[in-house]
Every structure is written in structure tokens, then in C-alpha cells.
Design a protein around this motif. Structure first.
Motif, PDB file in Angstrom:
ATOM      1  N   LEU A 105      -0.262  -9.157   1.997  1.00 27.07           N
ATOM      2  CA  LEU A 105      -0.594  -7.772   2.339  1.00 27.07           C
ATOM      3  C   LEU A 105      -2.032  -7.535   1.897  1.00 27.07           C
ATOM      4  N   THR A 111     -10.117   0.847  -3.068  1.00 26.27           N
ATOM      5  CA  THR A 111     -11.098   1.874  -3.459  1.00 26.27           C
ATOM      6  C   THR A 111     -11.338   1.901  -4.971  1.00 26.27           C
ATOM      7  N   ARG A 112     -10.288   1.618  -5.756  1.00 25.63           N
ATOM      8  CA  ARG A 112     -10.481   1.693  -7.206  1.00 25.63           C
ATOM      9  C   ARG A 112     -11.408   0.584  -7.703  1.00 25.63           C
ATOM     10  N   GLN A 193      -2.810  -4.220  10.749  1.00 27.97           N
ATOM     11  CA  GLN A 193      -1.920  -3.071  10.664  1.00 27.97           C
ATOM     12  C   GLN A 193      -2.597  -1.841  11.280  1.00 27.97           C
ATOM     13  N   LYS A 404      -6.936  -4.153 -10.008  1.00 31.74           N
ATOM     14  CA  LYS A 404      -6.954  -2.826  -9.375  1.00 31.74           C
ATOM     15  C   LYS A 404      -8.280  -2.114  -9.591  1.00 31.74           C
TER      16      LYS A 404
HETATM   17  P1  UTP Z   1      -2.719  -0.776  -3.504  1.00 29.60           P
HETATM   18  O1  UTP Z   1      -1.790   0.343  -3.315  1.00 29.60           O
HETATM   19  O2  UTP Z   1      -2.981  -1.229  -4.885  1.00 29.60           O
HETATM   20  O3  UTP Z   1      -4.072  -0.411  -2.764  1.00 29.60           O
HETATM   21  O4  UTP Z   1      -2.216  -1.975  -2.621  1.00 29.60           O
HETATM   22  P2  UTP Z   1      -5.467  -1.134  -2.713  1.00 29.60           P
HETATM   23  O5  UTP Z   1      -6.015  -0.933  -1.362  1.00 29.60           O
HETATM   24  O6  UTP Z   1      -5.400  -2.562  -3.137  1.00 29.60           O
HETATM   25  O7  UTP Z   1      -6.335  -0.358  -3.765  1.00 29.60           O
HETATM   26  P3  UTP Z   1      -6.741   1.199  -3.895  1.00 29.60           P
HETATM   27  O8  UTP Z   1      -5.454   1.965  -4.119  1.00 29.60           O
HETATM   28  O9  UTP Z   1      -7.452   1.608  -2.640  1.00 29.60           O
HETATM   29  O10 UTP Z   1      -7.634   1.179  -5.083  1.00 29.60           O
HETATM   30  C1  UTP Z   1      -1.242  -2.913  -3.008  1.00 29.60           C
HETATM   31  C2  UTP Z   1      -1.270  -4.020  -1.975  1.00 29.60           C
HETATM   32  O11 UTP Z   1      -0.924  -3.513  -0.685  1.00 29.60           O
HETATM   33  C3  UTP Z   1      -1.951  -3.832   0.244  1.00 29.60           C
HETATM   34  C4  UTP Z   1      -3.195  -4.034  -0.574  1.00 29.60           C
HETATM   35  O12 UTP Z   1      -4.151  -4.810   0.145  1.00 29.60           O
HETATM   36  C5  UTP Z   1      -2.640  -4.718  -1.802  1.00 29.60           C
HETATM   37  O13 UTP Z   1      -2.396  -6.077  -1.552  1.00 29.60           O
HETATM   38  N1  UTP Z   1      -2.073  -2.728   1.207  1.00 29.60           N
HETATM   39  C6  UTP Z   1      -2.235  -1.448   0.770  1.00 29.60           C
HETATM   40  C7  UTP Z   1      -2.013  -3.012   2.548  1.00 29.60           C
HETATM   41  O14 UTP Z   1      -1.870  -4.196   2.953  1.00 29.60           O
HETATM   42  N2  UTP Z   1      -2.118  -1.986   3.430  1.00 29.60           N
HETATM   43  C8  UTP Z   1      -2.278  -0.709   3.034  1.00 29.60           C
HETATM   44  O15 UTP Z   1      -2.367   0.187   3.895  1.00 29.60           O
HETATM   45  C9  UTP Z   1      -2.325  -0.427   1.676  1.00 29.60           C
END
Ligand code: UTP
Length: 535
Positions: A105, A111-112, A193, A404
Motif C-alpha cells: 500500500l 504528509t507528516r 488507487q 511516519k
Molecule cells: P498513513 O495513514 O500512515 O498515511 O498510511 P501516509 O500517507 O503514509 O502518511 P500521512 O498520514 O500523510 O503523514 C499507512 C499506509 O497506507 C498507505 C500509505 O502509503 C502507507 O503505506 N496509504 C494511505 C495508501 O496506500 N493510500 C492512501 O490513500 C492512504
């Protein structure tokens, strides 16, 4: 005429703010905005928003929550060795038969962490400078090899990578540039996606520019729709894949296609399985797996009352202690059923975020506090459709350390990830009969007690100030002092196996880097038959 129709549709959906800067736009911008609006199903978006508002927090879930049945649970620390061996062999056999795939995934915007490229390309500052994608790719190569040696048959583990508009181009270009990290190109499959517009707290679609709708990926649960629309599900079926290991990009310790976990799920004949780590502190922000109204679910920490989170079993452990780390097993039949029959039943969750947008006069604004919401589906929301489910607990220090945040944050940073990997690899060396000495040459005790082995901190820093230091993180001095730099290439060992003949009886002064002979480790090398040990 066209404009009137567009305005009427937006007004009917209560989204007329989308056209608030219409008069300022050039002809080209008008066409672009119109296309973006036409691509949206405004009725669906309003409905998704309405449904998010009906999700109740707190007591409602607690009243219906029960722990998992003991018979669906297992774990590495409470399973006798001969069963662990049995599960591992079962998983390896499925890998050798070519029945196992991994699914990453990687559509999140990270963003963080705050870098301008996909998180998987991030180099946390390991001596090898390998990024997360490379560590993962090499672990696939290694586990294929372990399975082939055991069962005399080579099975490919296809790597399906879900990207999004935000990550697709950069990810696929990077893989190409890096020659797929040694994997066959046809076994690395990218798919994309969908996105959804970002909304204000009261459900209005936001504009990122006067003629640009603010959009975000639809959450990692966007997986199921994407599997169907991209043809990836069919690809899996066509390749004879039966077991799929799904994981997140940011866990530096991820065990790709973990044969033990897969073997446990196969032995239990489940449709779906969850790998978890034990939650030991009731207020830790980690969702837990349980049963709600008789169905398997991950209950987010924010959806549970403190009194429920604090409940304990007679042996003193938390009653709800299977912490979710987004690490899942799916049988292909279950996945196909979800994609074909249940995706539409999944509800979006709301994530309050800082969303770049325009103000009332159309100027760009970078908010410092959450100003809107993203609507996201969660990958684990399909557990509730499983009748046969299992949960496999693993040790956090062996299998989970997520990236993160940027360095400077209290946890889940490049530094904490790097140090988690060093600590695990240090343990692999000790378990294989190797030892370490400190900078004075004294052999360090295997259990150092309250004194952390202190190493020459300049050496770790030396490794990190390399040519691509722009991507590498920096680390806090305090953490560097405590760290013991040990990095073993995934091409050498997957989970500590096959190291004895290489390290047993040896004493190393860290930093210690063990790489396969074809790898460049960039420092002085001691050549061994098929490895490079750099110390
Ligand atoms: P997170 O919820 O930690 O989000 O995703 P993120 O994008 O890595 O970080 P922030 O919140 O923007 O800082 C957990 C996992 O789910 C995937 C991310 O790539 C990560 O592997 N993910 C998240 C997706 O594949 N699609 C999405 O729409 C959201």
C-alpha cells in the motif's frame, strides 16, 4: 449554456462554491475546472460525507466489543518451536509453488514525513543508503531463494504496488532507474488507487487553486476498488496466486511474504488474517482487533472509551491487546469476493488534515492547523466479512518500526527506524554466535544491563554524510550514542538464518556491515566466499 448546466448541477449538490472564481478564469482554466467537476460524482461524494457523519464514537462500540476467541489467536512467543517450524515450512512451500504475492500500500501522501517524493524512496540513513523500497525488494529476492533451497523449486513472489496520483509516476520511474532492485520487471506490478475531493468540515468540496479541486487518495481501503478496476485481481488469479500478504510502505522491519505468518493462516484455513503487536499501554494510539456485534474488526483507539482500553485479563495483560499494524493476509477467494461484492459497503472515515487551499479572494493558503477533511476507506474494514479469521502476534522489536514523522518528532522517525533495524541485526549476530567489542577492544556482554553499548558516534555520522545526504535523515546525538550500527543486507539473511558459518566465534567492533558480494558497501571490505563483511 454549458456554464448554466454546470452551475445548476453544482447548486443542486450544494457545491456551488466550486465556481466561485469562474469569472476570473481563463478559457483554458474554465475547461479544466469543468472537466474536473464532470469527473466527480457529486451525489456519491455527498453521500460518502453523510455516512461519515453517522459513525458514532465511544460508548456505542464499547458496548458491543468482545475479545477474539482464543482459538483464532497465535503468536511467535507462545508457539512451540516445532509448530513455528511447521508454519514456516508451509509458508515456504507455498512460496516455492508460486502461490504467494505481496501487495504494498503505497498510495499515501506521507504528509507528516514531509518529503516531496514517495515515502518508499526515503533513505533513513543506513550505511548502505538503501531506501525502503530497496530493503523490501531484496527481502523478496531472499525469501524466494530460501524457499527454493528448501523445496528445490523456484516460485516468484509477485510484488503488487498500489500507488496514487501523488506517488505513481515517481515510484515507477524510480523502480525503472534502480532496475527493479534485481527483481524481474514483469513481477513488479504497479496500479493506481482513486482520489476523492477534500472537504471542509461541513462537507463542501475545497479548491486548491481557483481552477483546481483539492484531492487526496481515498485511503488504503481504496485497494479493493483499484484491484477490480486495474485488472490486478485478474492478474493474480491468472498467475495462480492464492495467498496475498498486504503491508504498508513505512515499516522498515517488514517481513515480506512472511512464511511463518502465511503458514499459520494456511494451517488455520482462514479467509483473512491479521498480524499484530501486543499493545501494553491502554493509551497507546494503536487500534486493536476484536469482535464488534459478532464480526471481526479493528477498533481504532479513538473509538474506544478509556475504561474499555484499560480492561485486563486475569494474567494482567490488556483484554484488547492485539495492536493493528496494517499487516494482513488474504486468501484470493476472499479478496475476489470483497472486490466483486462488498467494496460498495465500506464506509469512509474522516481524517482531519491541513489541506492547502485558496482563501475567499483566491490566494493560496498553507494552513498550520487542520482546516478540512480527507475521506478514507481503511484496508482492514473488510475483516467484518470474514467468517474464518486469525490473528498472529509478533514481537514489535522484530517486526515493526514505522516511518511516519520527520526527525525531531518523538517517535516513528528516520532515526527510530534506523535504530530498530540496527538492534534487530545486532540480535541476529549474537544469536548466530558473533560478539561485539567496544572501542577499547573489550568484549561487550550479550546483555549489556543498564549500560548501553556506546560506540564511536562519529562513525555513524560518517556513514550518513554521503552523496545523497539530502535524502538521508540526521539523527539526535543522544540516539546515536546508544546505537550499535549493524546492518546486514536482506540478500544475505531474511530473518537471521544462515549467519552462523559467517559470524560464529567472531568478535566485531561496530559499525558492522554485511553485504552480499555483488553489493557495493562503499567502505573497506573483507571478502568472504560470497559475502562482504565491512567493519
Ligand atoms: P498513513 O495513514 O500512515 O498515511 O498510511 P501516509 O500517507 O503514509 O502518511 P500521512 O498520514 O500523510 O503523514 C499507512 C499506509 O497506507 C498507505 C500509505 O502509503 C502507507 O503505506 N496509504 C494511505 C495508501 O496506500 N493510500 C492512501 O490513500 C492512504
Amino acid at each position: 449554456m454549458v456554464m448554466e448546466d454546470l452551475r445548476a448541477r453544482c447548486e443542486a449538490a450544494g457545491q456551488e462554491q466550486l465556481l466561485q472564481f469562474w469569472e476570473d478564469l481563463t478559457a483554458e482554466e474554465k475547461i479544466s475546472l469543468e472537466e474536473q467537476i464532470n469527473a466527480l460524482n457529486l451525489t456519491d461524494i455527498n453521500e460518502y460525507y453523510r455516512r461519515t457523519q453517522t459513525i458514532k464514537k465511544g460508548a456505542a462500540v464499547d458496548d458491543q466489543l468482545e475479545p477474539l476467541e482464543p482459538e483464532v489467536c497465535g503468536g511467535t512467543t507462545r508457539t512451540p518451536d516445532h509448530f513455528l517450524e511447521l508454519y514456516r515450512n508451509t509458508g515456504l512451500e507455498k512460496i516455492a509453488n508460486g502461490e504467494v504475492a505481496v501487495l504494498l500500500l503505497a498510495g499515501g501522501q506521507g504528509t507528516r514525513l514531509g518529503v516531496s517524493y514517495p515515502k518508499g524512496m526515503y533513505n533513513v540513513g543506513l550505511p548502505s543508503r538503501k531506501c525502503l523500497y530497496q530493503l523490501q525488494g531484496e527481502r523478496i529476492i531472499r525469501i524466494e531463494q530460501v524457499a527454493a533451497e528448501k523445496y528445490n523449486k523456484h516460485g516468484n513472489v509477485p510484488w503488487y504496488i498500489m500507488t496514487s496520483e501523488a506517488t505513481k509516476a515517481k515510484t515507477s520511474e524510480y523502480f525503472q532507474k534502480k532496475s527493479y532492485f534485481g527483481l524481474k520487471k514483469e513481477n513488479v506490478i504497479f496500479f493506481e488507487q482513486s482520489t476523492l475531493p477534500c472537504l471542509t468540515f461541513d462537507g463542501k468540496i475545497m479548491l486548491e487553486g481557483k481552477a483546481k479541486i483539492a484531492k487526496a487518495p481515498d485511503g488504503n481501503g481504496g485497494l479493493y476498488r483499484a484491484l477490480g478496476s486495474s485488472g490486478v485481481l485478474q492478474d493474480m488469479i491468472g498467475r495462480g496466486i492464492k495467498h496475498i500478504h498486504v503491508y504498508c510502505v513505512d515499516n522498515i522491519l517488514i517481513k515480506m511474504a512472511d512464511p511463518v505468518f502465511i503458514g499459520f493462516c494456511v494451517t488455520k484455513e482462514v479467509q483473512c488474517g491479521n498480524k499484530s503487536v501486543e499493545k501494553t499501554n491502554p493509551t497507546e494510539p494503536l487500534g486493536v482487533v476484536g469482535k464488534v456485534n459478532g464480526t471481526y474488526q479493528v477498533v481504532e483507539y479513538s473509538e474506544m472509551a478509556l475504561k474499555t482500553a484499560q480492561l485486563r485479563t486475569p494474567d494482567g495483560r490488556l483484554k484488547y491487546n492485539s495492536g493493528n499494524i496494517a499487516n494482513h493476509y488474504f486468501h484470493i477467494d476472499f479478496l475476489a469476493d470483497i472486490v466483486r461484492n462488498h467494496d460498495g459497503e465500506l464506509t469512509h472515515h474522516i481524517a482531519k488534515k491541513k489541506i492547502p487551499c485558496v482563501n475567499e479572494v483566491g490566494e493560496p493558503v498553507k494552513p498550520t492547523r487542520p482546516n478540512g477533511i480527507k475521506m478514507e476507506k481503511f484496508v482492514f474494514d473488510v475483516f467484518r466479512f470474514a467468517q474464518r479469521f486469525c490473528c498472529w502476534d509478533v514481537l514489535r522489536e522484530d517486526e515493526f518500526s514505522a516511518l511516519k514523522n520527520a526527525d525531531g518528532a518523538a517517535e516513528s522517525t528516520p532515526t527510530t527506524c534506523r535504530h530498530a533495524l540496527y538492534a534487530l541485526h545486532y540480535k541476529y549476530i549474537l544469536n548466530a554466535g558473533g560478539r561485539f567489542s567496544d572501542s577499547t577492544g573489550s568484549v561487550l556482554p550479550e546483555i549489556p544491563g543498564h549500560v548501553s553499548p556506546i560506540l564511536d558516534e562519529t562513525r555513524e555520522k560518517g556513514y550518513m554524510n554521503g552523496s545523497n545526504a539530502d535524502e538521508a535523515s540526521s539523527s539526535s546525538d543522544e540516539e546515536v550514542k546508544k546505537s550499535l550500527v549493524v546492518e546486514i543486507s536482506p540478500l544475505v539473511t531474511y530473518a537471521g538464518e544462515d549467519l552462523e558459518y559467517l559470524v560464529s566465534g567472531n568478535i566485531y567492533a561496530a559499525p558492522l556491515i554485511i553485504a552480499a558480494s555483488k553489493e557495493s558497501v562503499g567502505q573497506s571490505r573483507i571478502r568472504k566466499p560470497s559475502f562482504i563483511v565491512d567493519k
